[in-house]
Design a protein around this motif. Structure first.
Motif, PDB file in Angstrom:
ATOM      1  N   TYR A 153     -12.641 -17.231 -18.245  1.00 31.40           N
ATOM      2  CA  TYR A 153     -11.869 -18.188 -17.460  1.00 31.40           C
ATOM      3  C   TYR A 153     -12.688 -19.438 -17.144  1.00 31.40           C
ATOM      4  CZ  TYR A 153      -8.896 -19.953 -13.695  1.00 31.40           C
ATOM      5  OH  TYR A 153      -8.087 -20.724 -12.898  1.00 31.40           O
ATOM      6  N   TYR A 154     -12.121 -20.621 -17.384  1.00 31.62           N
ATOM      7  CA  TYR A 154     -12.716 -21.918 -17.040  1.00 31.62           C
ATOM      8  C   TYR A 154     -11.727 -22.666 -16.147  1.00 31.62           C
ATOM      9  CZ  TYR A 154     -16.840 -22.122 -20.145  1.00 31.62           C
ATOM     10  OH  TYR A 154     -18.062 -21.923 -20.728  1.00 31.62           O
ATOM     11  N   GLY A 155     -11.789 -22.386 -14.838  1.00 28.85           N
ATOM     12  CA  GLY A 155     -10.780 -22.886 -13.918  1.00 28.85           C
ATOM     13  C   GLY A 155     -10.711 -24.391 -13.793  1.00 28.85           C
ATOM     14  N   TYR A 156     -11.783 -25.115 -14.168  1.00 29.72           N
ATOM     15  CA  TYR A 156     -11.768 -26.564 -13.978  1.00 29.72           C
ATOM     16  C   TYR A 156     -10.973 -27.310 -15.040  1.00 29.72           C
ATOM     17  CZ  TYR A 156     -15.688 -26.253 -17.296  1.00 29.72           C
ATOM     18  OH  TYR A 156     -16.485 -25.973 -18.378  1.00 29.72           O
ATOM     19  N   LEU A 157     -10.407 -26.622 -16.031  1.00 33.19           N
ATOM     20  CA  LEU A 157      -9.605 -27.280 -17.065  1.00 33.19           C
ATOM     21  C   LEU A 157      -8.198 -27.570 -16.531  1.00 33.19           C
ATOM     22  CD1 LEU A 157     -10.684 -25.273 -20.253  1.00 33.19           C
ATOM     23  CD2 LEU A 157     -11.513 -27.486 -19.479  1.00 33.19           C
ATOM     24  N   ILE A 158      -8.138 -28.475 -15.556  1.00 33.47           N
ATOM     25  CA  ILE A 158      -6.873 -28.743 -14.862  1.00 33.47           C
ATOM     26  C   ILE A 158      -5.860 -29.443 -15.753  1.00 33.47           C
ATOM     27  CG2 ILE A 158      -8.000 -28.825 -12.611  1.00 33.47           C
ATOM     28  CD1 ILE A 158      -7.912 -31.872 -12.765  1.00 33.47           C
ATOM     29  N   GLY A 159      -6.289 -29.963 -16.890  1.00 32.49           N
ATOM     30  CA  GLY A 159      -5.358 -30.608 -17.812  1.00 32.49           C
ATOM     31  C   GLY A 159      -4.307 -29.668 -18.362  1.00 32.49           C
ATOM     32  N   CYS A 160      -4.538 -28.361 -18.237  1.00 26.82           N
ATOM     33  CA  CYS A 160      -3.514 -27.393 -18.662  1.00 26.82           C
ATOM     34  C   CYS A 160      -2.314 -27.394 -17.717  1.00 26.82           C
ATOM     35  CB  CYS A 160      -4.113 -25.985 -18.717  1.00 26.82           C
ATOM     36  SG  CYS A 160      -5.035 -25.649 -20.239  1.00 26.82           S
ATOM     37  N   ASP A 161      -2.473 -27.973 -16.534  1.00 24.79           N
ATOM     38  CA  ASP A 161      -1.412 -27.936 -15.524  1.00 24.79           C
ATOM     39  C   ASP A 161      -0.699 -29.272 -15.357  1.00 24.79           C
ATOM     40  OD1 ASP A 161      -2.164 -25.305 -14.937  1.00 24.79           O
ATOM     41  OD2 ASP A 161      -3.638 -25.974 -13.475  1.00 24.79           O
ATOM     42  N   ASN A 162      -1.128 -30.306 -16.065  1.00 31.76           N
ATOM     43  CA  ASN A 162      -0.563 -31.625 -15.788  1.00 31.76           C
ATOM     44  C   ASN A 162      -0.145 -32.343 -17.073  1.00 31.76           C
ATOM     45  OD1 ASN A 162      -2.940 -32.780 -16.908  1.00 31.76           O
ATOM     46  ND2 ASN A 162      -3.990 -32.656 -14.944  1.00 31.76           N
ATOM     47  N   ALA A 165      -1.565 -31.649 -20.914  1.00 31.72           N
ATOM     48  CA  ALA A 165      -1.009 -30.593 -21.771  1.00 31.72           C
ATOM     49  C   ALA A 165       0.356 -30.998 -22.330  1.00 31.72           C
ATOM     50  CB  ALA A 165      -0.890 -29.287 -20.987  1.00 31.72           C
ATOM     51  N   GLN A 166       1.137 -31.674 -21.532  1.00 27.17           N
ATOM     52  CA  GLN A 166       2.462 -32.096 -21.986  1.00 27.17           C
ATOM     53  C   GLN A 166       2.372 -33.111 -23.118  1.00 27.17           C
ATOM     54  OE1 GLN A 166       4.510 -33.431 -18.471  1.00 27.17           O
ATOM     55  NE2 GLN A 166       3.995 -31.571 -17.344  1.00 27.17           N
ATOM     56  N   LEU A 167       1.301 -33.898 -23.113  1.00 25.89           N
ATOM     57  CA  LEU A 167       1.121 -34.901 -24.155  1.00 25.89           C
ATOM     58  C   LEU A 167       0.595 -34.314 -25.457  1.00 25.89           C
ATOM     59  CD1 LEU A 167      -0.506 -37.805 -22.090  1.00 25.89           C
ATOM     60  CD2 LEU A 167       1.733 -37.865 -23.193  1.00 25.89           C
ATOM     61  N   HIS A 168      -0.192 -33.207 -25.358  1.00 27.51           N
ATOM     62  CA  HIS A 168      -0.959 -32.772 -26.522  1.00 27.51           C
ATOM     63  C   HIS A 168      -0.582 -31.406 -27.081  1.00 27.51           C
ATOM     64  CE1 HIS A 168      -3.562 -36.257 -26.462  1.00 27.51           C
ATOM     65  NE2 HIS A 168      -3.722 -36.110 -25.170  1.00 27.51           N
ATOM     66  N   THR A 169       0.414 -30.767 -26.544  1.00 27.68           N
ATOM     67  CA  THR A 169       0.876 -29.524 -27.166  1.00 27.68           C
ATOM     68  C   THR A 169       2.372 -29.345 -26.933  1.00 27.68           C
ATOM     69  OG1 THR A 169       0.689 -27.107 -27.191  1.00 27.68           O
ATOM     70  CG2 THR A 169       0.167 -28.213 -25.117  1.00 27.68           C
ATOM     71  N   LYS A 170       3.030 -28.758 -27.907  1.00 24.86           N
ATOM     72  CA  LYS A 170       4.466 -28.497 -27.768  1.00 24.86           C
ATOM     73  C   LYS A 170       4.734 -27.352 -26.799  1.00 24.86           C
ATOM     74  CE  LYS A 170       5.097 -29.764 -32.630  1.00 24.86           C
ATOM     75  NZ  LYS A 170       5.435 -29.229 -33.984  1.00 24.86           N
ATOM     76  N   HIS A 171       3.687 -26.583 -26.504  1.00 27.90           N
ATOM     77  CA  HIS A 171       3.860 -25.414 -25.633  1.00 27.90           C
ATOM     78  C   HIS A 171       2.884 -25.486 -24.451  1.00 27.90           C
ATOM     79  CE1 HIS A 171       6.326 -23.749 -28.823  1.00 27.90           C
ATOM     80  NE2 HIS A 171       5.321 -23.947 -29.671  1.00 27.90           N
ATOM     81  N   PRO A 172       3.070 -26.458 -23.563  1.00 30.15           N
ATOM     82  CA  PRO A 172       2.132 -26.576 -22.432  1.00 30.15           C
ATOM     83  C   PRO A 172       2.112 -25.333 -21.550  1.00 30.15           C
ATOM     84  CG  PRO A 172       4.071 -27.970 -22.100  1.00 30.15           C
ATOM     85  CD  PRO A 172       4.123 -27.487 -23.506  1.00 30.15           C
ATOM     86  N   GLU A 173       3.205 -24.570 -21.557  1.00 31.20           N
ATOM     87  CA  GLU A 173       3.249 -23.360 -20.729  1.00 31.20           C
ATOM     88  C   GLU A 173       2.293 -22.286 -21.237  1.00 31.20           C
ATOM     89  OE1 GLU A 173       5.959 -22.670 -24.159  1.00 31.20           O
ATOM     90  OE2 GLU A 173       5.567 -24.362 -22.793  1.00 31.20           O
ATOM     91  N   LEU A 174       1.821 -22.409 -22.494  1.00 30.93           N
ATOM     92  CA  LEU A 174       0.882 -21.435 -23.060  1.00 30.93           C
ATOM     93  C   LEU A 174      -0.578 -21.887 -22.944  1.00 30.93           C
ATOM     94  CD1 LEU A 174       2.744 -20.326 -26.332  1.00 30.93           C
ATOM     95  CD2 LEU A 174       2.640 -19.143 -24.136  1.00 30.93           C
TER      96      LEU A 174
END
Length: 818
Positions: A153-162, A165-174
């Motif tokens: 786990y790398y909790g500081y990767l907050i880009g997965c929540d904002n 992720a929406q800009l760079h993957t079709k599946h931000p929920e994953l």
């Protein structure tokens, strides 16, 4: 028949052994780690390879070595590990972007395409070079499956929540916040690896979204693009990870109870007592090739028991010394294998060869692992954030209660917010009680109030610069500070990026600062007079990064040595101090250098931290601070902070500095001068931007409305001055027989009005006399009559005064307003 029995027996034994190591029939494992052709990665390679052999981790291991052809010709470490050479992408072949971290996904993809091993494997374990393996990493025991890799786990990767992720993957929920340790089925890795590389390139190019509040990257420079490339690449192919925070730990942190980490990731500074280690200190270290050289030995286990009595914290410290001892053991064996002379006996070498150390470093199993599921994700994330592997930072700067320091404070605070600098900031405000009564800038920054020493309480010497060490000392002694590192700045600075101890290689006992070459007193009699250790005097200042423990010891020396140098007037001369004013003005700077020398605090001097606008910058250096302490100019535009010493830019709505020229007007034929001027303009624009936002926050009126009000105020002031001048002129003419024929009359002509002040006075007396007669008449009249006459009297007075105001023609309406 006998031969057949022998062959069957051999085959069975071989199969059993192979099954133990590779789990034949279940899985085959291969481990990868990525490096480059330099000394920095070579000693890391020795460490991870030694720990790999000790740990009992199964399967072969391969180093993915990314080097240019030029680097290969000079490289000495091809035999340090089983190696696959990989074309270097540190400098991107298309964009030219310098980003060595991209070699990790590029190397994995190259291995999958070109290695024969990749065709005969079921599971791949991917590690970083700066890791120590403590036990076997077995996919089947960790619950890894095809379509379900295991990761840390790398909790500081907050880009997965904002938005990122929406800009760079079709599946931000994953998108999973993972990295460090990856355990993959080979089929999943083949599907994901191309996306890992392409998404890394994509995020690296997305400079508009590098900000810390979007990525969590404390540098704000896209350095963790490769980590996001991995998370987004995995999301693209629909991979969801089995995530834990227990398999890997940073030395210096405390593992959970009943958990035995399998990996020590020494990517951050860590310390045990007075001993510390920072891998960045050894970036150019050829320790692999220097016989008998090891890293400084850490405390022994029995010393750790004395240092720390708390069981949990002691366990964390024991992991820290295990990490360093394993690195040193690897280096020791490597040197012996290279044919180095037998090392001389020392207590430390004896410990590394002892049964005690062998027992402490036996292969480990992970114990009870907590897995992060959808239900526990929020709780685990909070724990991980609390354990974020970066030391806390606090930034401080010193000011006084003056307009001069107020606009500097506005500029520094604005740039601090933009820079992404981690931690808090405090202004050390040195003011007298009288100054504080009238001071208006309390809300400009988080503030610690400090008694002013601008006028020394004992000597009476006026020297405001002493407030800097006095303020730091007062703050340390009166505030509970939870930060591990302190960054000290001057108020006349603009931050352009983060200033962090791990990036600039600061450590306990090893502060970092910018070079101040003009402090020649470090080389002559001045240092010999004022410190016992003149050889330890460093020519530094401006920006300081210091461990809090060092600062607590040092701050008092800083103040005392400043007072001492300031009192040494016999050695103010320029050829001794370098002070062009020969007035002891830089005594505080020498107080800092001599105070540090007293404690033998040697600095890491880094010229990339700070620059003066107007000076030629070094190519490809990302300066973190503008220090606008000197005059600089671009064309006909210039900036000198000293010219704004007494001008209140903060409390006068929309006040600002003259706008710098547009960058498009610069001459681009001289690349060096062009870059220098661009940085100078950036500094000027940032100051004006800061003032604009400050006035906006203060709810200043619209600029157009403000301009109208300003014109009205100017006109009002002119009218008042003209009226006073009229009275003064008439008084002068009446009081003296002499007159100036050359002086022009300031009273506008009025053909049907009174022409002189004297006449005007006479009229006033007449009107007053008539009013008095009217008043007397009312005494003898009846009440009703008196009321009528009273109203008539007031009407006459108003008419008389209106005649007075009409005296000045066009100014009458304005005077009514006054």
């Amino acid at each position: 028949m006998e031969k057949l029995v022998i062959w069957v027996t051999f085959l069975c034994l071989f199969t059993i052994r192979l099954s133990e190591c590779y789990k034949v029939g279940e899985a085959r494992i291969h481990t990868l780690f990525s490096t480059e052709c330099n000394n920095y990665f070579d000693w890391q390679t020795v460490g991870i390879m030694h720990s790999y052999r000790k740990s009992g981790h199964p399967g072969p291991i391969t180093r993915l070595l990314s080097c240019t052809e030029e680097q290969k010709r000079q490289y000495r470490g091809f035999d340090l590990a089983p190696t696959m050479e990989v074309p270097s992408m540190s400098r991107h072949p298309i964009t030219g972007d310098w980003y060595p971290a991209i070699n990790k996904p590029a190397g994995v993809l190259h291995w999958l395409k070109h290695s024969a091993d990749a065709k005969n494997v079921d599971w791949v374990v991917i590690l970083d070079a700066d890791m120590i393996i403590r036990g076997p990493i077995l996919p089947w025991e960790l619950g890894a499956k095809k379509g379900r890799p295991v990761a840390q786990y790398y909790g500081y990767l907050i880009g997965c929540d904002n938005l990122l992720a929406q800009l760079h993957t079709k599946h931000p929920e994953l998108c999973d916040k993972v990295g460090g340790l990856l355990v993959y089925h080979i089929d999943d890795l083949r599907a994901m690896a191309p996306f890992w590389l392409s998404k890394t390139e994509e995020v690296r190019e997305d400079r508009d979204h590098w900000a810390t509040n979007i990525t969590g990257d404390i540098y704000g420079t896209g350095w963790i693009s490769e980590m996001y490339g991995y998370s987004f690449g995995a999301a693209e192919v629909g991979l969801s990870h089995r995530i834990t925070d227990d398999l890997m730990i940073y030395p210096g942190y405390i593992p959970r109870k009943d958990v035995e980490p399998l990996l020590l990731h020494y990517g951050l500074p860590f310390a045990v007592g007075n001993w510390s280690f920072t891998k960045l200190d050894h970036h150019e270290d050829g320790i692999v090739y220097d016989c008998e050289r090891l890293f400084p030995e850490p405390p022994y286990p029995r010393e750790v028991k004395i240092i720390e009595t708390d069981p949990g914290k002691r366990r964390g410290l024991m992991l820290s010394i295990e990490c360093m001892n394993t690195l040193n053991e690897g280096l020791l064996l490597h040197h012996i294998g290279r044919g180095c002379p037998k090392p001389k006996w020392t207590r430390y070498l004896s410990f590394l060869k002892s049964r005690t150390f062998a027992e402490l470093t036996q292969p480990k199993s992970p114990g009870r692992i907590s897995w992060i599921t959808e239900e526990t994700h929020e709780e685990q994330e909070m724990v991980a954030e609390a354990r974020k592997p970066y030391p806390k930072i606090h930034t401080v700067f010193s000011t006084e209660c003056t307009p001069y320091f107020d606009w500097q404070t506005v500029g520094l605070m604005h740039s601090f917010r933009l820079s992404g600098q981690p931690g808090n900031i405090t202004r050390l405000l040195s003011c007298t009680d009288e100054e504080l009564k009238n001071y208006k800038g309390h809300d400009l920054a988080p503030t610690h109030y400090v008694p002013s020493m601008s006028v020394h309480p004992l000597t009476g010497d006026r020297y405001p610069a002493i407030n800097k060490p006095a303020g730091v000392l007062h703050w340390i002694n009166h505030v509970q500070i939870d930060a591990e590192y302190i960054v000290i700045l001057d108020a006349d600075m603009i931050m352009r990026g983060t200033i962090t101890p791990w990036e600039f290689k600061a450590a306990r006992g090893r502060p970092v600062s910018a070079p101040y070459g003009y402090l020649i007193g470090c080389d002559n009699i001045l240092a010999k007079l004022h410190t016992r250790n003149p050889q330890a005097c460093d020519k530094v200042g401006g920006v300081i990064i210091m461990h809090i423990d060092d600062l607590r010891k040092f701050a008092l020396y800083w103040l005392l040595k400043t007072e001492e140098v300031r009192a040494d007037r016999e050695h103010y001369a320029t050829n001794i101090t370098g002070d062009i004013y020969q007035a002891g003005w830089i005594s505080e700077m020498y107080g800092y250098s001599f105070g540090a020398a007293e404690l033998n605090l040697r600095h890491r001097i880094d010229g990339s931290i700070m620059m003066y606008p107007g000076y030629a910058p070094k190519r490809d250096v990302n300066y973190r601070v503008f220090h606008y302490g000197l005059v600089y100019k671009v064309g006909n535009w210039s900036f000198d902070k000293g010219l704004w010493r007494n001008i209140d830019l903060v409390n006068n709505c929309w006040a600002k500095f003259p706008d710098p020229p547009d960058p498009s007007t610069l001459d681009i034929t001289d690349e060096g001068a062009y870059h220098r001027d661009l940085l100078s303009l950036e500094c000027g624009r940032t100051l004006n931007d800061a003032l604009y936002l400050h006035h906006k926050r203060r709810n200043c009126p619209d600029a157009r409305t403000q301009a109208i009000l300003d014109r009205a105020a100017v006109n009002k002031d002119k009218a008042l001055r003209k009226f006073r001048k009229i009275i003064e002129n008439d008084a002068t003419r009446n009081g003296s027989s002499e007159s100036s024929d050359s002086q022009e009359s300031l009273v506008p002509p009025a053909s049907d009005q009174f022409s002189s002040f004297r006449t005007w006075v006479v009229v006033l007396w007449v009107v007053s006399f008539l009013g008095f007669l009217a008043l007397m008449a009312t005494v003898f009249a009846g009440r009703r009559k008196r009321k009528t006459k009273g109203k008539h009297h007031k009407s006459k007075k108003r008419l008389s005064y209106s005649g007075l105001f009409d005296l000045h023609g066009k100014n009458a309406e304005l005077c009514d307003k006054l």
